[in-house]
Enzyme design. Structure first.
Site, mmCIF file in Angstrom:
data_model
loop_
_atom_site.group_PDB
_atom_site.id
_atom_site.type_symbol
_atom_site.label_atom_id
_atom_site.label_comp_id
_atom_site.label_asym_id
_atom_site.label_seq_id
_atom_site.Cartn_x
_atom_site.Cartn_y
_atom_site.Cartn_z
ATOM 1 N N SER A 72 3.395 -4.422 2.319
ATOM 2 C CA SER A 72 3.714 -4.202 0.838
ATOM 3 C C SER A 72 5.182 -3.909 0.428
ATOM 4 C CB SER A 72 2.824 -3.063 0.184
ATOM 5 O OG SER A 72 3.268 -2.003 0.813
ATOM 6 N N LYS A 141 5.751 3.538 -1.435
ATOM 7 C CA LYS A 141 6.041 2.724 -2.402
ATOM 8 C C LYS A 141 7.446 3.114 -3.198
ATOM 9 C CE LYS A 141 1.961 0.949 -2.104
ATOM 10 N NZ LYS A 141 1.999 -0.340 -1.450
#
Length: 270
Positions: A72, A141
């Site tokens: 990701s 993230k």
């Protein structure tokens, strides 16, 4: 008193103190030698204990090791990369800033059970406790918005805008087969807006925008009737720290810094 008497007296007086001092020095030296000498096994235990305490203190307050559990965050951070996070930046009232890459605990249901379990090897479990091995149940993230911000997807170039400022993320974002930088909730087929972000929360996205189950994936889809807004935001108190170095593999070692496009984002309107 003759000169011979004076000479004899002088010699006798000097020898006594010298003999006394010499004995005291030997005794003190012997005591110090006895105090310094510990059995090897005791020294080993002592050193291991000090090292353990230092490792726990460092993990708790300063630095901790993690790994990248998915794709990701590509292209910058790839699967199984080892990273270090530092916690000093978020001491006291300081909070994550736009552009920071952060590690945070799973807010609930963001990770599959396999990634939440953590290490199963007994040795790895112990090492994870003291910060020498990555733990499970965490995500990595990038912070896109902070409290008060409004995020809009997307402009005519497919870019996200924060508080009206378009972000040029081409240097670190991978769109994949999508045509915009914020595809998850509408797959780039419709624009979307989120915000103002609640106090004490952040909005996060992976750099691999078409392969990241992030805040945009938790947003309610247009016309959804059973979705409760708010799950897309991450509480700040779940943030463990900020990624500051890519440690391993060694050939890709680098310091991690905040990208320039986030520096010009204006504060939210009151």
């Amino acid at each position: 008193m003759t000169s011979d008497d004076r000479g004899s007296s002088s010699i006798s007086t000097d020898e006594g103190p010298r003999s006394s001092r010499s004995g005291d020095d030997v005794t003190a030296s012997s005591r110090r030698s006895k105090r310094k000498q510990l059995p090897l096994w005791q020294e080993t235990i002592l050193l291991l204990g000090v090292a353990l305490v230092l490792a726990i203190v460092i993990k708790t307050f300063f630095v901790q090791a993690f790994y990248i559990p998915s794709e990701s965050m590509e292209p910058g951070l790839i699967l199984n990369d080892r990273i270090l996070i530092q916690k000093v930046s978020y001491w006291g009232d300081d909070q994550p800033e736009r552009g920071d890459v952060v590690v945070f605990k799973d807010p609930g249901g963001w990770l599959p059970p396999s990634e939440s379990a953590g290490p199963s090897n007994p040795v790895a479990k112990v090492m994870a406790k003291i910060g020498l091995y990555p733990t499970g149940g965490h995500l990595v993230k990038r912070v896109i918005g902070v409290a008060g911000d409004t995020i809009v997807c997307c402009d005519d170039k497919g870019r996200l805008s924060v508080n009206g400022k378009a972000l040029d993320e081409t240097a670190f974002v991978r769109r994949g087969d999508r045509s915009c930088d914020g595809p998850m909730v509408t797959d780039c087929k419709e624009d979307w807006t989120v915000g103002p972000i609640p106090e004490g929360h952040i909005f996060v996205m992976g750099d691999n925008r078409s392969r990241s189950a992030d805040s945009s994936a938790k947003m309610c889809k247009p016309n959804a009737t059973e979705c409760v807004p708010g799950d897309e935001f991450v509480p700040v108190d779940l943030v463990v720290g900020k990624v500051f170095v890519l440690l391993w593999p060694a050939d890709r070692f680098r310091w991690n810094t905040r990208p320039a496009p986030f520096e010009d984002v204006p504060d939210p309107s009151p």
